[in-house]
Design an enzyme around this catalytic site. Sequence first.
Site, mmCIF file in Angstrom:
data_model
loop_
_atom_site.group_PDB
_atom_site.id
_atom_site.type_symbol
_atom_site.label_atom_id
_atom_site.label_comp_id
_atom_site.label_asym_id
_atom_site.label_seq_id
_atom_site.Cartn_x
_atom_site.Cartn_y
_atom_site.Cartn_z
ATOM 1 N N ARG A 165 -1.462 0.387 -21.446
ATOM 2 C CA ARG A 165 -2.504 1.032 -20.620
ATOM 3 C C ARG A 165 -2.232 0.826 -19.124
ATOM 4 O O ARG A 165 -3.145 0.560 -18.340
ATOM 5 C CB ARG A 165 -3.895 0.484 -20.958
ATOM 6 C CG ARG A 165 -4.377 0.756 -22.368
ATOM 7 C CD ARG A 165 -4.567 2.250 -22.609
ATOM 8 N NE ARG A 165 -5.230 2.497 -23.873
ATOM 9 C CZ ARG A 165 -4.616 2.598 -25.051
ATOM 10 N NH1 ARG A 165 -3.298 2.490 -25.109
ATOM 11 N NH2 ARG A 165 -5.291 2.836 -26.148
ATOM 12 N N SER A 239 -12.400 3.543 -24.953
ATOM 13 C CA SER A 239 -12.414 2.083 -24.757
ATOM 14 C C SER A 239 -12.698 1.781 -23.288
ATOM 15 O O SER A 239 -11.989 2.287 -22.408
ATOM 16 C CB SER A 239 -11.055 1.476 -25.102
ATOM 17 O OG SER A 239 -10.710 1.756 -26.428
ATOM 18 N N GLU A 335 -10.462 -0.807 -18.552
ATOM 19 C CA GLU A 335 -9.438 0.220 -18.766
ATOM 20 C C GLU A 335 -9.807 1.471 -17.986
ATOM 21 O O GLU A 335 -8.972 2.172 -17.428
ATOM 22 C CB GLU A 335 -9.337 0.539 -20.264
ATOM 23 C CG GLU A 335 -8.157 1.434 -20.575
ATOM 24 C CD GLU A 335 -8.410 2.407 -21.676
ATOM 25 O OE1 GLU A 335 -9.011 3.469 -21.393
ATOM 26 O OE2 GLU A 335 -8.001 2.127 -22.814
HETATM 27 P P1 FAD Z 1 -9.261 11.548 -15.580
HETATM 28 O O1 FAD Z 1 -10.404 10.750 -16.133
HETATM 29 O O2 FAD Z 1 -9.573 12.822 -14.911
HETATM 30 O O3 FAD Z 1 -8.435 10.622 -14.577
HETATM 31 C C1 FAD Z 1 -8.046 9.315 -14.911
HETATM 32 C C2 FAD Z 1 -7.348 8.679 -13.711
HETATM 33 O O4 FAD Z 1 -6.135 9.337 -13.445
HETATM 34 C C3 FAD Z 1 -8.158 8.787 -12.420
HETATM 35 O O5 FAD Z 1 -7.906 7.647 -11.638
HETATM 36 C C4 FAD Z 1 -7.599 10.040 -11.753
HETATM 37 O O6 FAD Z 1 -7.769 10.043 -10.352
HETATM 38 C C5 FAD Z 1 -6.140 9.953 -12.159
HETATM 39 N N1 FAD Z 1 -5.501 11.269 -12.320
HETATM 40 C C6 FAD Z 1 -5.892 12.249 -13.178
HETATM 41 N N2 FAD Z 1 -5.031 13.276 -13.123
HETATM 42 C C7 FAD Z 1 -4.088 12.942 -12.215
HETATM 43 C C8 FAD Z 1 -2.930 13.598 -11.701
HETATM 44 N N3 FAD Z 1 -2.552 14.814 -12.105
HETATM 45 N N4 FAD Z 1 -2.185 12.936 -10.760
HETATM 46 C C9 FAD Z 1 -2.547 11.698 -10.321
HETATM 47 N N5 FAD Z 1 -3.633 11.051 -10.760
HETATM 48 C C10 FAD Z 1 -4.387 11.652 -11.704
HETATM 49 N N6 FAD Z 1 -7.002 6.798 -23.955
HETATM 50 C C11 FAD Z 1 -5.962 6.301 -24.675
HETATM 51 O O7 FAD Z 1 -4.954 5.871 -24.114
HETATM 52 N N7 FAD Z 1 -6.013 6.247 -26.035
HETATM 53 C C12 FAD Z 1 -7.078 6.691 -26.736
HETATM 54 O O8 FAD Z 1 -7.075 6.617 -27.961
HETATM 55 C C13 FAD Z 1 -8.187 7.214 -26.022
HETATM 56 N N8 FAD Z 1 -9.288 7.652 -26.667
HETATM 57 C C14 FAD Z 1 -10.348 8.145 -25.964
HETATM 58 C C15 FAD Z 1 -11.455 8.610 -26.659
HETATM 59 C C16 FAD Z 1 -12.548 9.128 -25.991
HETATM 60 C C17 FAD Z 1 -13.742 9.615 -26.764
HETATM 61 C C18 FAD Z 1 -12.520 9.210 -24.568
HETATM 62 C C19 FAD Z 1 -13.677 9.812 -23.829
HETATM 63 C C20 FAD Z 1 -11.429 8.758 -23.864
HETATM 64 C C21 FAD Z 1 -10.319 8.210 -24.556
HETATM 65 N N9 FAD Z 1 -9.166 7.733 -23.888
HETATM 66 C C22 FAD Z 1 -8.103 7.248 -24.600
HETATM 67 C C23 FAD Z 1 -9.110 7.751 -22.417
HETATM 68 C C24 FAD Z 1 -8.657 9.120 -21.821
HETATM 69 O O9 FAD Z 1 -8.692 10.123 -22.790
HETATM 70 C C25 FAD Z 1 -7.239 9.028 -21.253
HETATM 71 O O10 FAD Z 1 -7.150 8.002 -20.297
HETATM 72 C C26 FAD Z 1 -6.794 10.337 -20.607
HETATM 73 O O11 FAD Z 1 -5.433 10.286 -20.283
HETATM 74 C C27 FAD Z 1 -7.618 10.679 -19.372
HETATM 75 O O12 FAD Z 1 -7.288 11.983 -18.983
HETATM 76 P P2 FAD Z 1 -8.182 12.768 -17.943
HETATM 77 O O13 FAD Z 1 -7.470 14.016 -17.586
HETATM 78 O O14 FAD Z 1 -9.553 12.922 -18.461
HETATM 79 O O15 FAD Z 1 -8.163 11.751 -16.722
HETATM 80 N N1 EPU Z 2 -13.704 -4.143 -34.127
HETATM 81 C C1 EPU Z 2 -14.849 -4.820 -34.451
HETATM 82 N N2 EPU Z 2 -16.029 -4.348 -33.943
HETATM 83 C C2 EPU Z 2 -16.106 -3.264 -33.135
HETATM 84 C C3 EPU Z 2 -14.916 -2.592 -32.798
HETATM 85 C C4 EPU Z 2 -13.709 -3.056 -33.313
HETATM 86 O O1 EPU Z 2 -14.821 -5.814 -35.167
HETATM 87 O O2 EPU Z 2 -17.210 -2.919 -32.722
HETATM 88 C C5 EPU Z 2 -12.423 -4.608 -34.713
HETATM 89 C C6 EPU Z 2 -11.939 -3.605 -35.785
HETATM 90 O O3 EPU Z 2 -12.495 -3.874 -37.029
HETATM 91 C C7 EPU Z 2 -10.449 -3.822 -35.768
HETATM 92 C C8 EPU Z 2 -10.170 -4.180 -34.307
HETATM 93 O O4 EPU Z 2 -11.406 -4.597 -33.737
HETATM 94 O O5 EPU Z 2 -10.111 -4.932 -36.559
HETATM 95 C C9 EPU Z 2 -9.583 -3.019 -33.505
HETATM 96 O O6 EPU Z 2 -10.473 -1.903 -33.521
HETATM 97 P P1 EPU Z 2 -9.941 -0.379 -33.516
HETATM 98 O O7 EPU Z 2 -8.912 -0.207 -34.576
HETATM 99 O O8 EPU Z 2 -11.124 0.504 -33.516
HETATM 100 O O9 EPU Z 2 -9.130 -0.236 -32.181
HETATM 101 P P2 EPU Z 2 -9.393 -0.758 -30.702
HETATM 102 O O10 EPU Z 2 -8.500 -1.928 -30.445
HETATM 103 O O11 EPU Z 2 -10.837 -0.938 -30.428
HETATM 104 C C10 EPU Z 2 -7.472 0.648 -29.618
HETATM 105 C C11 EPU Z 2 -7.361 1.453 -28.365
HETATM 106 C C12 EPU Z 2 -7.921 2.856 -28.595
HETATM 107 C C13 EPU Z 2 -7.085 3.518 -29.694
HETATM 108 C C14 EPU Z 2 -7.191 2.681 -30.962
HETATM 109 C C15 EPU Z 2 -6.280 3.196 -32.061
HETATM 110 C C16 EPU Z 2 -7.432 -0.052 -26.477
HETATM 111 C C17 EPU Z 2 -8.232 -0.619 -25.369
HETATM 112 N N3 EPU Z 2 -8.060 0.807 -27.283
HETATM 113 O O12 EPU Z 2 -8.872 0.502 -29.863
HETATM 114 O O13 EPU Z 2 -7.784 3.606 -27.405
HETATM 115 O O14 EPU Z 2 -7.543 4.825 -29.946
HETATM 116 O O15 EPU Z 2 -6.797 1.313 -30.688
HETATM 117 O O16 EPU Z 2 -4.948 2.938 -31.743
HETATM 118 O O17 EPU Z 2 -6.250 -0.383 -26.608
HETATM 119 C C18 EPU Z 2 -8.888 4.194 -25.382
HETATM 120 O O18 EPU Z 2 -7.925 3.700 -24.790
HETATM 121 O O19 EPU Z 2 -9.850 4.736 -24.777
HETATM 122 C C19 EPU Z 2 -8.914 4.153 -26.839
HETATM 123 C C20 EPU Z 2 -9.915 4.668 -27.551
#
Ligand code: FAD
Ligand code: EPU
Length: 340
Positions: A165, A239, A335
Amino acid sequence: MSADSLNIQKNVDLSAYNSFGLKAIAERFVTAHSLENLRNILTYEKPRLILGGGSNMLLVNDLNGLVIHNTIKEKRLIAEDEDFVWLRFGAGENWHECVIFSIENGWGGIENLSLIPGTMGAAPIQNIGAYGVELKDVFDSLDAVRIEDNTLHTFSSNDCQFGYRNSVFKQALKGKYIITSVVLKLRKHPVLNMKYGAIKQTIESLGLEEINIKSISDAVIHIRQSKLPDPKVIGNAGSFFKNPIITKIHFEKLEKQFPNIVHYPVDDQHVKVPAGWLIDQAGWKGKQVGQTGTHKNQALVLVNHGHATGEEIYAHAQRIQADILKVYDIKLEMEVNLIA
Ligand code: FAD
Ligand code: EPU
């Protein structure tokens, strides 16, 4: 260039532009739809904020200055050999649509990253990751404009300094470049990644007959929809904190006190602990405080119950951080990008 010819709007409410659904007024707001258009904007004014899909930011205040919404579009095969394709994507492309586009063409590598919200241009910022894959695994290069002097630069994977991240764009080069396109290197003969046990189980439970990039994507989508709240229904940014990496010594101390503590090995001396587990066990899961709180199925996801302010969510995040420090002696790092 004049503000009129660039179509700069004034006092724009960003509620619809961020996945927390937070109200914040941008003093000036403009859409950049091409590289040329972006460079024209930069000759007029330097931005206060670059906005992609707004799915990884916490807007705490109204924003003075200019917000640039990146909508640069492109999906193009630029090179191929027997095993790989190199695809250039515009930074304003929707990430998940690029995943689906790749799957439809039979190109493997990003299927595990299905349904991550946001844009292609933001994906390198935090090196998005999920279900055993990170952007860096398929990343070739990116182009970005340096804000200071409006020059275009190409970054290799090494230049980006990807980590968990993390990238150079969250560190030394924070706020200095605008990413305009990303090149991914995908496989013509996909290598399936099912390190995450739940993927295989889900493919079976969904009755999908073949294991291929499409069924992996379907399984990931299914898992994500069962765990993570849809921002259209309840505001969130995924997250909120990173999963902390702690020393083995620290972990062994905690394990004595919390024998069920979930953990993953990192190297000989470090382990990763899921922040969701820590927050859950500390009693915060599903707890509502005013208009904010943590999600009932995922304690790592902070939510907006409808009328929260960015300040309120930030204050709640700080309460959780203080408690996790007290209970486990672990400092949780955000994050989500704080825009204050
Ligand atoms: P924004 O929120 O618009 O921007 C994020 C940052 O990047 C800001 O600081 C912005 O200024 C900068 N930025 C954006 N675009 C540019 C650009 N073109 N050039 C320079 N800077 C820029 N992330 C994960 O890694 N794994 C996940 O599983 C995951 N699951 C998610 C689930 C949900 C429900 C949500 C809401 C978010 C999740 N995220 C996850 C976080 C998010 O989806 C990612 O970080 C994604 O890359 C953000 O994209 P965005 O375009 O919305 O960025
Ligand atoms: N857990 C709990 N309670 C909770 C949530 C999680 O006990 O309320 C435990 C789960 O049971 C599991 C562990 O924590 O044993 C990990 O949970 P999960 O598999 O849901 O994944 P996570 O670590 O919470 C990470 C990433 C996610 C990504 C998933 C799948 C980070 C910060 N988050 O979540 O990314 O989608 O793994 O790979 O690394 C994001 O970055 O926004 C994001 C959603």
